[in-house]
Design an enzyme around this catalytic site. Structure first.
Site, PDB file in Angstrom:
ATOM      1  N   GLY A   1     -10.705   6.913  23.775  1.00  0.00           N
ATOM      2  CA  GLY A   1     -10.613   7.520  22.453  1.00  0.00           C
ATOM      3  C   GLY A   1     -11.331   6.747  21.375  1.00  0.00           C
ATOM      4  O   GLY A   1     -12.469   6.332  21.549  1.00  0.00           O
ATOM      5  N   SER A   2     -10.643   6.525  20.292  1.00  0.00           N
ATOM      6  CA  SER A   2     -11.256   6.119  19.039  1.00  0.00           C
ATOM      7  C   SER A   2     -12.041   4.816  19.105  1.00  0.00           C
ATOM      8  O   SER A   2     -11.635   3.837  19.723  1.00  0.00           O
ATOM      9  CB  SER A   2     -10.172   5.950  17.999  1.00  0.00           C
ATOM     10  OG  SER A   2     -10.708   5.333  16.857  1.00  0.00           O
ATOM     11  N   SER A   3     -13.145   4.811  18.382  1.00  0.00           N
ATOM     12  CA  SER A   3     -13.970   3.607  18.284  1.00  0.00           C
ATOM     13  C   SER A   3     -13.395   2.621  17.265  1.00  0.00           C
ATOM     14  O   SER A   3     -14.000   1.593  16.988  1.00  0.00           O
ATOM     15  CB  SER A   3     -15.412   3.985  17.940  1.00  0.00           C
ATOM     16  OG  SER A   3     -15.476   4.972  16.942  1.00  0.00           O
ATOM     17  N   THR A   4     -12.241   2.924  16.701  1.00  0.00           N
ATOM     18  CA  THR A   4     -11.584   1.997  15.777  1.00  0.00           C
ATOM     19  C   THR A   4     -10.716   0.988  16.525  1.00  0.00           C
ATOM     20  O   THR A   4     -10.166   0.068  15.924  1.00  0.00           O
ATOM     21  CB  THR A   4     -10.742   2.785  14.748  1.00  0.00           C
ATOM     22  OG1 THR A   4     -11.568   3.791  14.182  1.00  0.00           O
ATOM     23  CG2 THR A   4     -10.258   1.915  13.621  1.00  0.00           C
ATOM     24  N   THR A   5     -10.612   1.133  17.830  1.00  0.00           N
ATOM     25  CA  THR A   5      -9.831   0.201  18.646  1.00  0.00           C
ATOM     26  C   THR A   5     -10.203  -1.255  18.378  1.00  0.00           C
ATOM     27  O   THR A   5      -9.345  -2.126  18.271  1.00  0.00           O
ATOM     28  CB  THR A   5     -10.023   0.540  20.137  1.00  0.00           C
ATOM     29  OG1 THR A   5      -9.184   1.662  20.440  1.00  0.00           O
ATOM     30  CG2 THR A   5      -9.635  -0.610  21.059  1.00  0.00           C
TER      31      THR A   5
END
Lengths: 142, 411
Positions: A66-70
């Site tokens: 999922g998110s690239s904010t990980t």
């Protein structure tokens, strides 16, 4: 005195030494929406580790999803002192690697990241004591 | 750059990029023509310290660069529950990225107005929905750039030559066949987040090829499919046979290789996926929210006639999240009046997941977005119901969740 029951040779993605209690899941994870850096708790209610605290643990998940904010969330966790002591994955996970490299740049606190063969990863069990060495060796202790 | 000749900011960016190139065992770095920065989202002190350090060291982007959502609707945050301290820091982060030369676009859907890369263009994009859209729908080439690396790529104008930047890594890996999905459902907007959710769950980090779609989906439907697949899975590229540019045929999508796995998608699987996007049990409703990814002009056009002559129930808030640019277009097209008379609001620059705007009394929300539905329960501690845009409007009017089930009942 704990004795070694198993030695796994992994590939060090970001080098470092750590030890801690294993927290293991075969489900990939997103830290954005999945990890509360204020507490180190896994908060993805669809994830099997939901409700567990990963701060100071050796977190073993196959890869991030999922998110690239990980990466940003993991960096916050390093700063807040709630990050896992080390992270074990099955492949090269660039999100974990990057967060660790930037944590090294900003705070001189890289998180050891080690990639394991899937068959080695499958041997890990939550609750066991793991040590991670510079060269990517992971020791499972009784 | 690595030796510091371009200044300490570029040096720091290149040092991080080079270490990542080693992680990937990249043979070389390659040039890019654009970047989209996800690091703009304010998460906490560390991300802000990183941005201000880079900006303070003189880092400047070398290619045209857009900004993803920020942690703040810069001009309207005071209308919501955003704490002052958060607003101060989120704003400082917005300033730092602008100082580095990024355009203040503040949107997760830059591909619909601000920057639309061409087929084959090499770019470095962050934001999972934008990545999957650029790769799949536009045929541009980007890896899944995480926060903090995206800006290093923009500042150096370079990326490790690996992964989806290389044609041979863009072949489909698994095949998902739509076998018995009625056309009426295939034409419905609510189909796309659901199929995306299912695709992401099954594909995980593999490249899915979807075959058997018999209608031509709109751009917003493809946007919704990708966003959902990039939430439930790690999908950065999908091929839709006969629709997306690298999949004119099934064999082209697989680059003449064989699928590692073939799955027939049944109505039963789709119904289960749809159900997974709903966590609410009852029909209570506090907020209807549309616009993840950010609402497009076409979506405003679709929404306006649904709202005309109606009014949201006094107990229910109705919110659309979009970008500054899209709101201007919608306003010029006369599409905001209907939303206003309905009692709806608009938030720009950010979204409900990226800024703490929702007051605590909001416990149950409804959305037509697979991404909002996926993340809201964990991130906002709310119950969520997934429904079509029309379901969302009807529910807002009635003050309770109501959904048209007819399209989903086919066997």
């Amino acid at each position: 005195m704990a004795s070694t029951i198993d030695v796994i040779r992994g590939r060090p993605i970001v080098r470092g030494r750590a030890e801690g209690i294993a927290l293991v899941s075969s489900e990939p994870i997103s830290f954005w929406g999945g990890y509360d850096y204020r507490t180190g708790e896994i908060i993805d209610r669809r994830h099997p580790l939901s409700g567990m605290r990963a701060g100071g643990r050796v977190l073993a998940v196959p890869f991030t999803r999922g998110s690239s904010t990980t990466t940003a969330v993991l960096l916050e966790a390093v700063r807040a002192g709630t990050a896992p002591a080390a992270i074990l994955t099955t492949g090269v996970d660039s999100f974990f690697a990057l967060a660790s490299i930037v944590a090294d740049e900003l705070y001189a606190q890289p998180i050891p990241i080690v990639a394991l063969e899937p068959s080695d990863f499958a041997r890990l069990k939550s609750g066991e004591h793991l040590t991670v060495q510079e060269d990517g060796t992971v020791k499972r202790l009784e | 750059m690595l030796s510091g000749g371009d200044g300490p900011g570029a040096q720091m960016a290149m040092r991080i990029l080079t270490r990542m190139a080693h992680v990937h065992a990249a043979a070389e770095l390659m040039d890019i023509t654009g970047a989209h920065i996800d690091s703009t989202i304010y998460i906490g002190e560390a991300g802000l310290e990183f941005a201000e350090r880079m900006a303070g060291l003189g880092a400047r982007v070398q290619v045209p660069t857009t900004c993803n959502v920020s942690g703040l609707d810069e001009h309207h945050w005071q209308e919501w529950a955003v704490p002052h301290d958060w607003a101060d820091k989120a704003y400082r982060q917005m300033v730092a990225y602008q100082k580095m030369g990024c355009a203040p676009t503040w949107t997760c859907a830059p591909y619909q107005a601000e920057m639309r890369p061409k087929f084959g263009e090499q770019i470095a994009w962050g934001e999972s929905n934008a990545i999957v859209f650029a790769n799949s729908v536009l045929g541009a080439r980007t890896e899944r750039y995480p926060d903090l690396l995206d800006i290093c790529c923009a500042v150096t104008g370079r990326v490790p030559a690996v992964g989806l930047h290389l044609a041979e890594n863009r072949a489909g890996e698994i095949l998902m066949r739509l076998t018995s999905v009625p056309h009426s459902l295939q034409r419905d907007d609510a189909f796309y987040p659901v199929v995306g959710h299912l695709v992401g769950k099954i594909a995980q980090d593999r490249i899915p090829v979807i075959d058997g779609l018999e209608v031509k989906p709109t751009e917003d439907q493809l946007k919704a499919l990708g966003a959902a697949a990039a939430s439930s899975g790690t999908v950065a590229l999908f091929h839709l046979v006969g629709v997306t540019p690298e999949a004119p045929t099934l064999s082209a999508a697989f680059q003449n290789r064989r699928p590692a796995q073939t799955i027939d998608v049944t109505m039963e699987m789709l119904r289960a996926a749809r159900q997974e996007l709903t966590t609410a049990q009852g029909d209570e409703l506090d907020l209807v929210v549309l616009g993840s990814p950010h609402f497009s002009l076409a979506e405003f056009k679709q929404l306006a006639p649904l709202l005309t002559g109606k009014h949201a129930h006094p107990r229910v808030r109705f919110l659309v999240t979009s970008s500054r640019a899209m709101i201007l277009f919608a306003k010029e097209a006369g599409l905001l009046g209907a939303l206003e008379s309905f009692g709806g609001r608009v938030t720009v620059d950010t979204c409900i997941l990226a800024t703490p705007m929702l007051p605590p009394e909001i416990k149950s929300l409804m959305t037509n977005s697979g991404k909002y539905a996926y993340y809201a329960p964990g991130m906002l501690n709310t119950r969520v119901t997934f429904g079509s845009m029309a379901d969302c409007v009807t529910s807002a009017v009635e003050g309770r969740v109501t959904r048209d089930e007819s399209l989903w009942q086919a066997r």
